[in-house]
Design an enzyme around this catalytic site. Structure first.
Site, PDB file in Angstrom:
ATOM      1  N   CYS A  98       0.814  -1.065   0.212  1.00 61.81           N
ATOM      2  CA  CYS A  98       0.151   0.363  -0.193  1.00 61.81           C
ATOM      3  C   CYS A  98       1.103   1.361  -0.279  1.00 61.81           C
ATOM      4  O   CYS A  98       0.502   2.365  -0.156  1.00 61.81           O
ATOM      5  CB  CYS A  98      -0.672   0.307   1.124  1.00 61.81           C
ATOM      6  SG  CYS A  98      -2.978  -1.276   1.053  1.00 61.81           S
TER       7      CYS A  98
HETATM    8  N1  CO8 Z   1     -20.261 -10.101   7.171  1.00 64.48           N
HETATM    9  C1  CO8 Z   1     -20.516  -9.930   8.445  1.00 64.48           C
HETATM   10  N2  CO8 Z   1     -19.930  -9.891   9.876  1.00 64.48           N
HETATM   11  C2  CO8 Z   1     -18.892 -10.409   9.687  1.00 64.48           C
HETATM   12  C3  CO8 Z   1     -18.073  -9.817   7.954  1.00 64.48           C
HETATM   13  C4  CO8 Z   1     -18.591  -9.783   7.234  1.00 64.48           C
HETATM   14  N3  CO8 Z   1     -18.570  -9.981   5.395  1.00 64.48           N
HETATM   15  N4  CO8 Z   1     -16.362 -10.788   7.850  1.00 64.48           N
HETATM   16  C5  CO8 Z   1     -16.375 -10.460   9.824  1.00 64.48           C
HETATM   17  N5  CO8 Z   1     -17.937 -10.322  10.492  1.00 64.48           N
HETATM   18  C6  CO8 Z   1     -18.241 -10.614  11.624  1.00 64.48           C
HETATM   19  C7  CO8 Z   1     -16.846 -11.141  12.336  1.00 64.48           C
HETATM   20  O1  CO8 Z   1     -17.195 -12.868  12.675  1.00 64.48           O
HETATM   21  C8  CO8 Z   1     -16.935 -10.778  14.128  1.00 64.48           C
HETATM   22  O2  CO8 Z   1     -18.064 -11.090  14.831  1.00 64.48           O
HETATM   23  P1  CO8 Z   1     -18.125 -11.983  16.772  1.00 64.48           P
HETATM   24  O3  CO8 Z   1     -18.016 -10.470  17.156  1.00 64.48           O
HETATM   25  O4  CO8 Z   1     -19.202 -12.225  16.618  1.00 64.48           O
HETATM   26  O5  CO8 Z   1     -16.580 -12.696  16.319  1.00 64.48           O
HETATM   27  C9  CO8 Z   1     -17.234  -9.521  13.641  1.00 64.48           C
HETATM   28  O6  CO8 Z   1     -17.362  -9.362  12.297  1.00 64.48           O
HETATM   29  C10 CO8 Z   1     -15.951  -8.021  14.242  1.00 64.48           C
HETATM   30  O7  CO8 Z   1     -15.131  -8.649  13.000  1.00 64.48           O
HETATM   31  P2  CO8 Z   1     -13.508  -8.405  12.898  1.00 64.48           P
HETATM   32  O8  CO8 Z   1     -12.687  -7.679  14.286  1.00 64.48           O
HETATM   33  O9  CO8 Z   1     -13.002  -8.444  12.217  1.00 64.48           O
HETATM   34  O10 CO8 Z   1     -14.324  -6.853  12.565  1.00 64.48           O
HETATM   35  P3  CO8 Z   1     -13.672  -5.169  12.527  1.00 64.48           P
HETATM   36  O11 CO8 Z   1     -14.611  -4.275  13.398  1.00 64.48           O
HETATM   37  O12 CO8 Z   1     -12.402  -5.442  13.010  1.00 64.48           O
HETATM   38  O13 CO8 Z   1     -13.149  -4.923  11.046  1.00 64.48           O
HETATM   39  C11 CO8 Z   1     -11.505  -5.007   9.375  1.00 64.48           C
HETATM   40  C12 CO8 Z   1     -12.789  -5.457   9.810  1.00 64.48           C
HETATM   41  C13 CO8 Z   1     -12.775  -3.949   8.232  1.00 64.48           C
HETATM   42  C14 CO8 Z   1     -10.985  -5.608   8.082  1.00 64.48           C
HETATM   43  C15 CO8 Z   1     -10.563  -3.531   9.504  1.00 64.48           C
HETATM   44  O14 CO8 Z   1      -9.732  -4.814  10.873  1.00 64.48           O
HETATM   45  C16 CO8 Z   1      -9.912  -3.241   9.204  1.00 64.48           C
HETATM   46  O15 CO8 Z   1      -9.853  -2.206   7.990  1.00 64.48           O
HETATM   47  N6  CO8 Z   1      -8.514  -3.279  10.113  1.00 64.48           N
HETATM   48  C17 CO8 Z   1      -7.215  -2.152   9.513  1.00 64.48           C
HETATM   49  C18 CO8 Z   1      -7.690  -3.128   7.995  1.00 64.48           C
HETATM   50  C19 CO8 Z   1      -6.134  -2.547   7.269  1.00 64.48           C
HETATM   51  O16 CO8 Z   1      -5.862  -1.599   6.956  1.00 64.48           O
HETATM   52  N7  CO8 Z   1      -4.960  -3.239   6.377  1.00 64.48           N
HETATM   53  C20 CO8 Z   1      -4.324  -2.968   5.329  1.00 64.48           C
HETATM   54  C21 CO8 Z   1      -4.601  -3.767   4.365  1.00 64.48           C
HETATM   55  S1  CO8 Z   1      -3.944  -3.410   2.424  1.00 64.48           S
HETATM   56  C22 CO8 Z   1      -1.870  -3.485   2.593  1.00 64.48           C
HETATM   57  O17 CO8 Z   1      -0.995  -2.780   3.192  1.00 64.48           O
HETATM   58  C23 CO8 Z   1      -1.776  -4.721   1.102  1.00 64.48           C
HETATM   59  C24 CO8 Z   1      -1.614  -4.215   0.023  1.00 64.48           C
HETATM   60  C25 CO8 Z   1      -1.782  -5.067  -1.066  1.00 64.48           C
HETATM   61  C26 CO8 Z   1      -3.315  -5.303  -1.445  1.00 64.48           C
HETATM   62  C27 CO8 Z   1      -3.271  -6.749  -2.717  1.00 64.48           C
HETATM   63  C28 CO8 Z   1      -4.470  -7.197  -2.883  1.00 64.48           C
HETATM   64  C29 CO8 Z   1      -6.127  -7.407  -2.469  1.00 64.48           C
END
Ligand code: CO8
Length: 373
Positions: free
Chosen positions: A156
């Site tokens: 990124c």
């Molecule tokens: N629908 C419904 N519920 C869901 C879903 C879904 N799709 N997914 C998860 N849940 C549920 C989980 O099961 C969990 O339930 P429970 O509490 O019962 O266990 C609950 O929702 C909460 O789950 P999370 O804790 O996982 O959810 P978050 O609130 O943390 O949100 C995010 C998840 C959105 C992923 C968040 O953590 C986030 O955005 N974090 C930062 C991520 C980030 O910045 N990443 C950078 C990556 S980019 C990078 O550098 C790579 C580049 C390479 C590119 C490659 C291209 C492919």
């Protein structure tokens, strides 16, 4: 010392897009079929059923409402859940070359330049569609640029690391004008079968033209006051796809050969690092957060950006101070902060300061402080 100026930017947005409802509908059909196919194992407790996704969760957890993609049909086909992007012959331009040329032309036009004025092309992005010949050299050929070109990848943070490389080339005199291009086809490496991440990414391409200060009009573009890069190893965002995969059949087709992350950990660990990097960079330039008119932050997660900007400013940032584009584009990896810069800077006045800041896998962070000329 020779100084560097950002004289133009360009953006290519694939016309097709997918909203959360459509994405979730396709995913949930896949989940239902999967659970029906494995009903006996699930009933015997030998396999966990897959859980459905939800549009409300996606928007609340990330701020994403939709994403532009190269191909909708393949992603929305529950039997495929992967874009369909046909291979091209060696005589045709690659998809990443086409995207790059479109974005580069806009950057050149904005700067009032032609390809003849450029001496270097850096293609900086998360995934290259082939190792060689370099996509950047293909772009150089397509635009007719006499000079040099190379590809680089810092996930990124590719565009901001690319910006530093361009600034270095200008300052040391090895180039007078450099294009930094980020053709991100994130849909090609996203696991659309993974509930935790199937909604995160979109496709787009940005281009930035960096030039020697003395070639750019007095009121044109942005002075680059400084760049600061930071990396720290982490396994929390990984992609184990690579040329050695074929040397061990066990790994072929495994989920770790696509994007995989511990999103919560990334959120918690990276946010403070980003705020500290921006603050440290500003103070090294004898500036403070109050001097900032705008923060063009990496667009991965709305809550994360609100937290980072609050830490930097000591108060909530307004939408004007930290503009959001991920509602429409989702995370476009290295293109995200540059899209924000491209779309949200026309209202700045001469002398206004801003910071372009990316962050992501590695971990990697890139901060670029700029001043409107
Ligand atoms: N629908 C419904 N519920 C869901 C879903 C879904 N799709 N997914 C998860 N849940 C549920 C989980 O099961 C969990 O339930 P429970 O509490 O019962 O266990 C609950 O929702 C909460 O789950 P999370 O804790 O996982 O959810 P978050 O609130 O943390 O949100 C995010 C998840 C959105 C992923 C968040 O953590 C986030 O955005 N974090 C930062 C991520 C980030 O910045 N990443 C950078 C990556 S980019 C990078 O550098 C790579 C580049 C390479 C590119 C490659 C291209 C492919």
């Amino acid at each position: 010392m020779i100084k560097a100026v950002i004289s133009g930017t360009g953006l290519y947005t694939p016309p097709a897009y997918i909203d959360n409802e459509e994405l979730v509908e396709a995913f949930n059909v896949y989940v239902q079929r999967h659970n029906e196919t494995h009903a006996d194992e699930i009933a015997r407790g030998e396999r966990e059923p897959l859980q459905p996704s939800a549009p409300e969760f996606i928007e609340k957890a990330s701020g994403i409402k939709r994403r532009h993609v190269i191909d909708r049909e393949g992603i929305l086909d529950p039997d495929r859940l992967c874009p369909y992007i046909p291979e091209r012959s060696n005589d045709e331009p690659s998809v990443q070359c086409d995207m790059s040329v479109a974005a580069a032309k806009e950057a050149l036009e904005q700067a009032g330049r032609s390809a003849a004025d450029v001496d270097a092309v850096i293609v900086a992005c998360s995934n290259m569609q082939r190792p060689y010949p370099a996509i950047s050299i293909e772009v150089q050929e397509a635009l007719g640029i006499d000079g040099f070109a190379y590809d680089m990848n810092v996930a990124c943070s590719s565009a901001t690391f690319g910006l530093q490389a361009a600034v270095n080339s200008i300052e040391n005199g090895s180039a007078d004008a450099v294009l930094v291009i980020s053709p991100e086809i994130c849909s090609g490496h996203l696991n659309f079968r993974d509930r935790d991440s199937h909604f995160i990414f979109g496709d787009a391409c940005t281009a930035i033209l960096v030039e020697r200060e003395d070639r750019v009009g007095a009121n044109q573009g942005f002075d680059v006051l400084g760049t600061r890069l930071k990396t720290k190893f982490s396994n929390n965002i990984r992609n184990n796809f690579g040329f050695l995969n074929r040397a061990d059949e066990k790994g072929v087709g495994q989920p770790d050969k696509l994007f995989i992350q511990q999103g919560r950990k990334v959120f918690k660990e990276v946010s403070p690092m980003v705020a500290e990097t921006i603050q440290g960079h500003l103070s090294a330039l004898e500036l403070s957060a109050e001097d900032l008119r705008r923060m063009w932050l990496h667009q991965a997660n709305l809550n994360m950006n609100q937290l980072i900007s609050k830490r930097v400013l000591g108060r909530d940032a307004t939408e004007e101070e930290a503009p959001v584009i991920l509602d429409e584009y989702a995370n476009t990896s290295s293109a995200g902060s540059i899209i924000a810069f491209h779309l949200h800077r026309d209202d700045l006045a001469s002398g206004d300061l801003g910071v372009i800041c990316s962050f992501g896998a590695g971990y990697s962070i890139g901060s670029v402080v700029v001043r409107k000329r």
